[in-house]
Scaffold this motif. Structure first.
Motif, mmCIF file in Angstrom:
data_model
loop_
_atom_site.group_PDB
_atom_site.id
_atom_site.type_symbol
_atom_site.label_atom_id
_atom_site.label_comp_id
_atom_site.label_asym_id
_atom_site.label_seq_id
_atom_site.Cartn_x
_atom_site.Cartn_y
_atom_site.Cartn_z
ATOM 1 N N ALA A 95 0.842 -1.192 0.000
ATOM 2 C CA ALA A 95 0.000 0.000 0.000
ATOM 3 C C ALA A 95 0.880 1.246 0.000
ATOM 4 C CB ALA A 95 -0.904 0.001 1.220
ATOM 5 N N LEU A 96 0.540 2.191 -0.873
ATOM 6 C CA LEU A 96 1.229 3.473 -0.897
ATOM 7 C C LEU A 96 0.193 4.583 -1.004
ATOM 8 C CD1 LEU A 96 4.272 2.897 -3.300
ATOM 9 C CD2 LEU A 96 4.324 3.185 -0.828
ATOM 10 N N PRO A 97 0.504 5.770 -0.483
ATOM 11 C CA PRO A 97 -0.456 6.879 -0.560
ATOM 12 C C PRO A 97 -0.737 7.284 -2.004
ATOM 13 C CG PRO A 97 1.286 7.352 1.035
ATOM 14 C CD PRO A 97 1.715 6.140 0.274
ATOM 15 N N ARG A 98 -1.991 7.560 -2.294
ATOM 16 C CA ARG A 98 -2.355 8.049 -3.624
ATOM 17 C C ARG A 98 -1.879 9.483 -3.820
ATOM 18 N NH1 ARG A 98 -6.198 6.219 -7.316
ATOM 19 N NH2 ARG A 98 -6.941 4.689 -5.788
ATOM 20 N N VAL A 99 -1.865 10.250 -2.739
ATOM 21 C CA VAL A 99 -1.429 11.646 -2.779
ATOM 22 C C VAL A 99 -0.063 11.758 -2.105
ATOM 23 C CG1 VAL A 99 -1.915 14.002 -1.992
ATOM 24 C CG2 VAL A 99 -3.782 12.526 -2.786
ATOM 25 N N ASP A 100 0.899 12.362 -2.797
ATOM 26 C CA ASP A 100 2.236 12.581 -2.259
ATOM 27 C C ASP A 100 2.244 13.940 -1.561
ATOM 28 O OD1 ASP A 100 4.923 13.101 -1.795
ATOM 29 O OD2 ASP A 100 5.600 12.233 -3.684
ATOM 30 N N LYS A 101 2.113 13.920 -0.232
ATOM 31 C CA LYS A 101 2.016 15.175 0.529
ATOM 32 C C LYS A 101 3.312 15.969 0.476
ATOM 33 C CE LYS A 101 -1.582 13.546 3.676
ATOM 34 N NZ LYS A 101 -1.974 13.276 5.086
ATOM 35 N N VAL A 102 4.428 15.266 0.398
ATOM 36 C CA VAL A 102 5.712 15.972 0.276
ATOM 37 C C VAL A 102 5.769 16.731 -1.049
ATOM 38 C CG1 VAL A 102 8.219 15.703 0.154
ATOM 39 C CG2 VAL A 102 6.891 14.314 1.760
ATOM 40 N N ALA A 103 5.260 16.102 -2.106
ATOM 41 C CA ALA A 103 5.240 16.764 -3.418
ATOM 42 C C ALA A 103 4.377 18.024 -3.378
ATOM 43 C CB ALA A 103 4.713 15.804 -4.473
ATOM 44 N N LEU A 104 3.240 17.939 -2.712
ATOM 45 C CA LEU A 104 2.373 19.114 -2.613
ATOM 46 C C LEU A 104 3.069 20.234 -1.849
ATOM 47 C CD1 LEU A 104 -1.089 17.439 -1.830
ATOM 48 C CD2 LEU A 104 -0.167 18.169 -4.047
ATOM 49 N N ALA A 105 3.783 19.877 -0.785
ATOM 50 C CA ALA A 105 4.495 20.878 0.008
ATOM 51 C C ALA A 105 5.628 21.505 -0.799
ATOM 52 C CB ALA A 105 5.039 20.236 1.280
ATOM 53 N N LEU A 106 6.353 20.683 -1.558
ATOM 54 C CA LEU A 106 7.445 21.203 -2.373
ATOM 55 C C LEU A 106 6.927 22.128 -3.468
ATOM 56 C CD1 LEU A 106 9.636 17.983 -2.727
ATOM 57 C CD2 LEU A 106 10.267 20.089 -1.523
ATOM 58 N N THR A 107 5.800 21.786 -4.048
ATOM 59 C CA THR A 107 5.209 22.637 -5.085
ATOM 60 C C THR A 107 4.767 23.978 -4.501
ATOM 61 O OG1 THR A 107 4.451 20.716 -6.339
ATOM 62 C CG2 THR A 107 3.368 22.806 -6.799
ATOM 63 N N LYS A 108 4.178 23.911 -3.330
ATOM 64 C CA LYS A 108 3.737 25.143 -2.669
ATOM 65 C C LYS A 108 4.927 26.026 -2.316
ATOM 66 C CE LYS A 108 0.794 26.760 1.119
ATOM 67 N NZ LYS A 108 -0.061 26.342 2.261
ATOM 68 N N LEU A 109 6.021 25.396 -1.888
ATOM 69 C CA LEU A 109 7.199 26.143 -1.452
ATOM 70 C C LEU A 109 8.026 26.657 -2.624
ATOM 71 C CD1 LEU A 109 9.099 26.969 0.922
ATOM 72 C CD2 LEU A 109 10.225 24.752 0.627
ATOM 73 N N LEU A 110 8.211 25.829 -3.656
ATOM 74 C CA LEU A 110 9.152 26.149 -4.732
ATOM 75 C C LEU A 110 8.493 26.555 -6.040
ATOM 76 C CD1 LEU A 110 11.595 23.145 -4.163
ATOM 77 C CD2 LEU A 110 11.865 25.485 -3.340
ATOM 78 N N GLY A 111 7.170 26.372 -6.144
ATOM 79 C CA GLY A 111 6.494 26.652 -7.401
ATOM 80 C C GLY A 111 6.342 25.390 -8.227
ATOM 81 N N GLN A 112 5.538 25.488 -9.285
ATOM 82 C CA GLN A 112 5.178 24.318 -10.070
ATOM 83 C C GLN A 112 6.389 23.652 -10.711
ATOM 84 O OE1 GLN A 112 2.636 21.759 -10.571
ATOM 85 N NE2 GLN A 112 1.383 23.600 -10.619
ATOM 86 N N GLU A 113 7.211 24.400 -11.404
ATOM 87 C CA GLU A 113 8.316 23.817 -12.154
ATOM 88 C C GLU A 113 9.385 23.244 -11.229
ATOM 89 O OE1 GLU A 113 8.564 23.635 -15.472
ATOM 90 O OE2 GLU A 113 6.741 24.740 -15.973
ATOM 91 N N ARG A 114 9.874 24.048 -10.294
ATOM 92 C CA ARG A 114 10.950 23.591 -9.423
ATOM 93 C C ARG A 114 10.452 22.533 -8.442
ATOM 94 N NH1 ARG A 114 13.871 28.552 -6.761
ATOM 95 N NH2 ARG A 114 15.224 26.864 -5.997
ATOM 96 N N GLY A 115 9.229 22.693 -7.967
ATOM 97 C CA GLY A 115 8.676 21.696 -7.050
ATOM 98 C C GLY A 115 8.572 20.332 -7.714
ATOM 99 N N TYR A 116 8.161 20.330 -8.986
ATOM 100 C CA TYR A 116 8.062 19.079 -9.746
ATOM 101 C C TYR A 116 9.446 18.456 -9.937
ATOM 102 C CZ TYR A 116 7.085 15.994 -13.766
ATOM 103 O OH TYR A 116 6.984 14.924 -14.618
ATOM 104 N N ALA A 117 10.425 19.294 -10.291
ATOM 105 C CA ALA A 117 11.780 18.783 -10.524
ATOM 106 C C ALA A 117 12.364 18.166 -9.256
ATOM 107 C CB ALA A 117 12.687 19.912 -11.030
ATOM 108 N N VAL A 118 12.171 18.822 -8.122
ATOM 109 C CA VAL A 118 12.709 18.300 -6.856
ATOM 110 C C VAL A 118 11.971 17.018 -6.461
ATOM 111 C CG1 VAL A 118 13.010 18.776 -4.396
ATOM 112 C CG2 VAL A 118 13.502 20.559 -6.075
ATOM 113 N N THR A 119 10.659 17.007 -6.652
ATOM 114 C CA THR A 119 9.883 15.796 -6.341
ATOM 115 C C THR A 119 10.324 14.643 -7.221
ATOM 116 O OG1 THR A 119 7.948 17.096 -5.669
ATOM 117 C CG2 THR A 119 7.568 14.790 -6.266
#
Length: 511
Positions: free
Chosen positions: A229-253
């Motif tokens: 079982a794994l989470p359907r939603v990646d909460k770390v990814a959402l936090a990174l996107t909020k912090l770094l923006g769409q492009e950079r948050g996606y790249a870091v995730t």
């Protein structure tokens, strides 16, 4: 209906076969990085998407997170990291629109034969086109300097379904996931899903819950599978996107998930006993008290000898815990009027039987590939850097990973392809063909024990034991191999004057 023949011959520098996730990615990379090259994308179906358009069974979804399964050039913007097919299709349609790929795309164009001529360093493709309105077909010819085959590795027209004794005796409905009937009504009915792979793990919770749910769903498996079982939603990814923006948050995730995934696969393969114990412990937590975990979730092989199956948010386990689904580990003796008789003598009653029994592997849509008048036996070919094939000039294929996101490898392949074309152009080369050393030890190209891989071993290319003939299943390893020097002693290049000596004479000039 007999196809009419069109006389006009079109010429392109690069032909991409297939408009699934690999073909769309390749078209984007090539159109951006090789704008001087003429390009066309041929798709046999009447829509893009490949797998994500073909399969229509309930709940079809990715088995990888979309931050790595998506393209590096296009951020995944939806909250769900594990996404259903409609969201993936939407993402692919956006990629086509945002990159202007419509100008390259030709739907209902099926390549039925490919012939290479060393005399003029060109591929001649026989293409069957289908009229969308009438269904009539015509045959046309397209010539190209390069073919990039983004056709996947399984047959689109049929899945694998064993011959079950008594199949015709069953009075209910039998369905294969690859040919899911539109509007199939299974509400309030008893369903048996035969199989224990990713498709079955997806079908069970989706057929057992929600509107139109089945009365009960039984997963009948011959051999247990590792399910996590794994989470359907990646909460770390959402936090990174909020912090770094769409492009950079996606790249870091993406970076985070690549290395996290690699660590899991390597850890499970290095310490299989510990991995088995960890997965078992997690299964026990999610299943009903007293459930026979060792019978139903204890595979006779180590983790990642076959693919692990993913249960987003543990949905598969939840349906079992709630009594909406069950697991039976046994073999089919025969079908009966009312369902399935097992080897143990038990009979499973069913109104609908779903044969989630796997795929049939087939490269390049099964088309004949002919080099200078001789049809190629793909089983004789060796994979070079996981994308070129020995003895086949100017032909690349997109085969992704089996132990992590498919698309990760495709992006590396495309970048290597671009570098290779530039290398050839700079030196005036028309052709390139990998030549395997004599006596190279071989093994199957797919390093999995899964049934679909074993069934197709004798029809698929092979790999060696060492680079560059070994198929790496690690993004970090491929990132080094495919970003390194373009040419080595295993590649033979030729100009138009020397091309006629390839691949038989092997007299072409080296880089």
């Amino acid at each position: 209906m007999t196809a009419e023949v069109l006389d006009a011959v079109e010429e392109f520098d690069v032909v991409i076969i297939g408009a699934g996730i690999s073909g769309i990615g390749a078209a984007t990379y090539f159109s951006r990085e090789l704008p001087e090259k003429s390009l066309v994308v041929l798709e046999a179906r009447d829509s893009i998407g490949g797998t994500w358009d073909l399969f229509r069974y309930p709940g079809i979804r990715s088995d990888s997170d979309l931050h790595t399964f998506g393209y590096e050039f296009k951020p995944w913007r939806h909250e769900a990291a594990i996404a259903d097919a409609p969201l993936i299709q939407e993402y692919l349609q956006e990629a086509v629109g945002e990159n202007g790929l419509d100008r390259f795309l030709r739907l209902r164009h099926r390549v039925i034969r490919s012939e290479w001529s060393s005399a003029d360093s060109r591929w001649t493709l026989t293409v069957q086109t289908t009229d969308a309105a009438t269904g009539g077909t015509q045959t046309k010819t397209i010539r190209a300097g390069w073919v990039f085959a983004a056709t996947g590795y399984y047959r689109y027209d049929e899945g694998f379904s064993p011959e079950f004794p008594g199949r015709d005796d069953f009075e209910g409905q039998i369905v294969h996931p690859q040919h899911w009937p539109e509007g199939l009504d299974y509400s309030g009915k008893k369903v048996v899903v035969i199989g224990s792979g990713a498709t079955a793990i997806t079908l069970v919770p989706n057929m057992a819950t929600g509107a139109g749910a089945a009365r009960h769903v039984t997963m009948l498996q011959r051999t247990p599978t590792y399910v996590m079982a794994l989470p359907r939603v990646d909460k770390v990814a959402l936090a990174l996107t909020k912090l770094l923006g769409q492009e950079r948050g996606y790249a870091v995730t993406r970076f985070k998930n690549i290395w996290a995934d690699r660590a899991v696969v390597k850890g499970l393969r290095t310490f299989p006993r510990a991995g088995r114990a960890l997965i078992r412990r997690e299964n026990i937590k999610r299943l009903p008290k007293g459930f026979d975990v060792d019978k139903h979730f204890n595979p006779p092989y180590d983790p990642w000898d076959q693919r692990l199956c993913l249960a987003p948010d543990g949905d598969f386990f939840d349906t079992i815990k709630e009594g909406k689904a069950s697991v039976v580990t046994d073999t089919v003796a025969r079908f009966s009027k009312r369902g399935i008789v097992l080897t143990s003598g038990e009979e499973l009653e069913a109104d609908v039987i779903v044969t989630a029994t796997g795929l049939n592997l087939q490269l390049f849509g099964g088309m004949p590939i002919v080099v200078d008048g001789r049809q190629v036996d793909l089983a004789d070919a060796l994979c070079y850097r996981g994308m070129l094939l020995s003895g086949i000039p100017n032909w690349a294929m997109a085969i992704g990973y089996t132990t992590s996101s498919w698309t990760l490898k495709v992006s590396l392949m495309c970048r290597y392809f671009i570098d290779l074309v530039r290398h050839m152009d700079a030196r005036g080369y028309e052709t390139v063909v990998p030549v395997a050393p004599a006596g190279l030890e071989r093994r199957p190209v797919m390093d999995l024990q899964a049934g679909y891989a074993k069934r197709a071993e004798k029809r698929m290319p092979q790999q060696g034991l060492e680079k560059p003939w070994r198929m790496a299943m690690s993004y970090p390893e491929d990132a080094k191999a495919l970003r390194g020097p373009v040419a080595d002693e295993h590649l033979e290049f030729g100009t138009l004057r020397t091309a006629a000596r390839l691949p038989g004479g092997r007299r072409a000039t080296h880089a």
